[in-house]
Design a protein around this motif. Sequence first.
Motif: not given
Length: 107
Positions: A7-11, A38-42, A55-63
Amino acid sequence: MSPARKLVIWDDGWAPYAAEFAARLEPGWRVWADAGDTRWLREQIGDADALVALGMPVEALPDARKLSLFLCPGAGLLTPDPEAFPAGCPVVNVFEHDAPVAEYVLM
């Protein structure tokens, strides 16, 4: 033994509750929390099973290849569009607070 789940909590509002999440989840869950960039999330989302974030940055979706649940602990428009998440990944948020908010505004 089943493989560990992540589980990732990004908030920044929910990251302080990481230990509480870990205590309440079934054994085998690992919880990673940060309100970082965003780098940490990716870096973390690639092997994550679930995400708690506003929310989730669009650039992180492919990851987010393995993501099987996105929980948005807020209301309003979800970003990105829930259709953009991996197939079979439910996107959920909170709701049913419209009447109390309206009452609060009128008071």
